[in-house]
Every structure is written in structure tokens, then in C-alpha cells.
Design a protein around this motif. Sequence first.
Motif, PDB file in Angstrom:
ATOM      1  N   TYR A  53       0.837  -1.202   0.000  1.00 56.31           N
ATOM      2  CA  TYR A  53       0.000   0.000   0.000  1.00 56.31           C
ATOM      3  C   TYR A  53       0.870   1.249   0.000  1.00 56.31           C
ATOM      4  N   CYS A  56       2.485   1.670  -3.382  1.00 60.63           N
ATOM      5  CA  CYS A  56       1.518   2.119  -4.377  1.00 60.63           C
ATOM      6  C   CYS A  56       1.204   3.608  -4.199  1.00 60.63           C
ATOM      7  N   ILE A  57       0.996   4.011  -2.964  1.00 58.56           N
ATOM      8  CA  ILE A  57       0.726   5.430  -2.698  1.00 58.56           C
ATOM      9  C   ILE A  57       1.904   6.277  -3.173  1.00 58.56           C
ATOM     10  N   ALA A  61       1.283   9.052  -5.870  1.00 58.80           N
ATOM     11  CA  ALA A  61       1.512  10.420  -5.379  1.00 58.80           C
ATOM     12  C   ALA A  61       2.473  11.175  -6.297  1.00 58.80           C
ATOM     13  N   VAL A  77       5.591   8.054   3.479  1.00 64.29           N
ATOM     14  CA  VAL A  77       4.283   7.473   3.769  1.00 64.29           C
ATOM     15  C   VAL A  77       4.413   6.620   5.024  1.00 64.29           C
ATOM     16  N   VAL A 104      -3.389   6.185   7.181  1.00 66.99           N
ATOM     17  CA  VAL A 104      -2.336   6.571   6.245  1.00 66.99           C
ATOM     18  C   VAL A 104      -1.972   8.017   6.508  1.00 66.99           C
ATOM     19  N   LEU A 106       0.685  10.946   5.054  1.00 66.04           N
ATOM     20  CA  LEU A 106       1.670  11.378   4.075  1.00 66.04           C
ATOM     21  C   LEU A 106       2.412  12.579   4.627  1.00 66.04           C
ATOM     22  N   ILE A 124      -4.951  10.762  -5.419  1.00 68.90           N
ATOM     23  CA  ILE A 124      -4.163   9.608  -4.967  1.00 68.90           C
ATOM     24  C   ILE A 124      -5.125   8.525  -4.476  1.00 68.90           C
ATOM     25  N   ASN A 125      -6.056   8.905  -3.646  1.00 72.94           N
ATOM     26  CA  ASN A 125      -7.048   7.982  -3.101  1.00 72.94           C
ATOM     27  C   ASN A 125      -7.846   7.313  -4.221  1.00 72.94           C
ATOM     28  N   CYS A 128      -5.053   4.939  -6.733  1.00 73.32           N
ATOM     29  CA  CYS A 128      -4.133   3.922  -6.208  1.00 73.32           C
ATOM     30  C   CYS A 128      -4.780   2.541  -6.297  1.00 73.32           C
ATOM     31  N   ASN A 131      -5.188   0.821  -2.916  1.00 73.26           N
ATOM     32  CA  ASN A 131      -6.275   1.458  -2.173  1.00 73.26           C
ATOM     33  C   ASN A 131      -7.619   0.933  -2.656  1.00 73.26           C
TER      34      ASN A 131
END
Length: 145
Positions: A53, A56-57, A61, A77, A104, A106, A124-125, A128, A131
Motif C-alpha cells: 500500500y 503504491c501510494i 503520489a 508514507v 495513512v 503522508l 491519490i485515493n 491507487c 487502495n
Amino acid sequence: MSKELKFSVSSVSESSAKTKVQTRGFDLIVDEPEALGGTNEAPNPVEYVLAGYAGCINVVAHIVAEEFKIRLENFKVDIDGYLNPNRLFGKSLKDRAGYKNIDVRLHTTSNIDPELKKKWLAEINHRCPVNDNLTNTTPISFSIN
């Protein structure tokens, strides 16, 4: 890019708590801490979920930051996941087996306009893939030889 991407892993059990996994020529070890019956030689499955996760973020991002002309500096993150192990160990069916919630956070030293930051986080949400898998049901099929 409209073609589906396929990702695969193959694993072999090394013990009741340790698994050797291969993907794209990489070898991964999955193990449990000693308190959960493992040898503590590697992250456990739910830690790998959080690691995936976070990775990926990070990718999304940066993609979105570039699209939004955000100069991303010192990006980090941090993720915490909370689960009740009672279902895993067959003690109670009250809580789900997986994470009950995931936090989460950031961090960046970039100075981002508050409205742009809000749009960036929402994108991003929204984009991803991990996510998406964590927040939506994904059909899974099981089979055995």
C-alpha cells in the motif's frame, strides 16, 4: 494504455508460518514474528499488505504530483493497520479477520496550496490500485488440484 496488466506470484510453504514467494524473478520471504509461531525472518502477510500500500501510494503520489505541477520533496508514507487476531486463531467471529482500520499519513516538506493539496490527496485515493483493492470487494476464486 488500455491493455490489462497481469501480476502473478508463486509460493512454496517452508513451514507452518514461513513461505517463500517468487514474482518476476524476485524471491520474497513471508514469516511471522515468534509470538505468532514464526521465526521472525521476514515481514508477515499483513505487513506486506501495508508495504504494498505504501509503495503504491508513493508511485501514484508522484504521478499525480507531476500532473499537478507539484514539486514533491522529502515524501514519506507512514501506515498503521489495526486488526483483531481472534478470528485468525478461531477464538471469536466477532471482528473480521483483516484490518479493522488503516491510518495513512503522508509527509512532505513541499509547500503545497491547501486546495491543491486536497485535490492531490483525493486523486491519490481515487487512482491507487492497492487502495482500490483495500476499499472495494474484489472477486476471488479458490481452487485446489
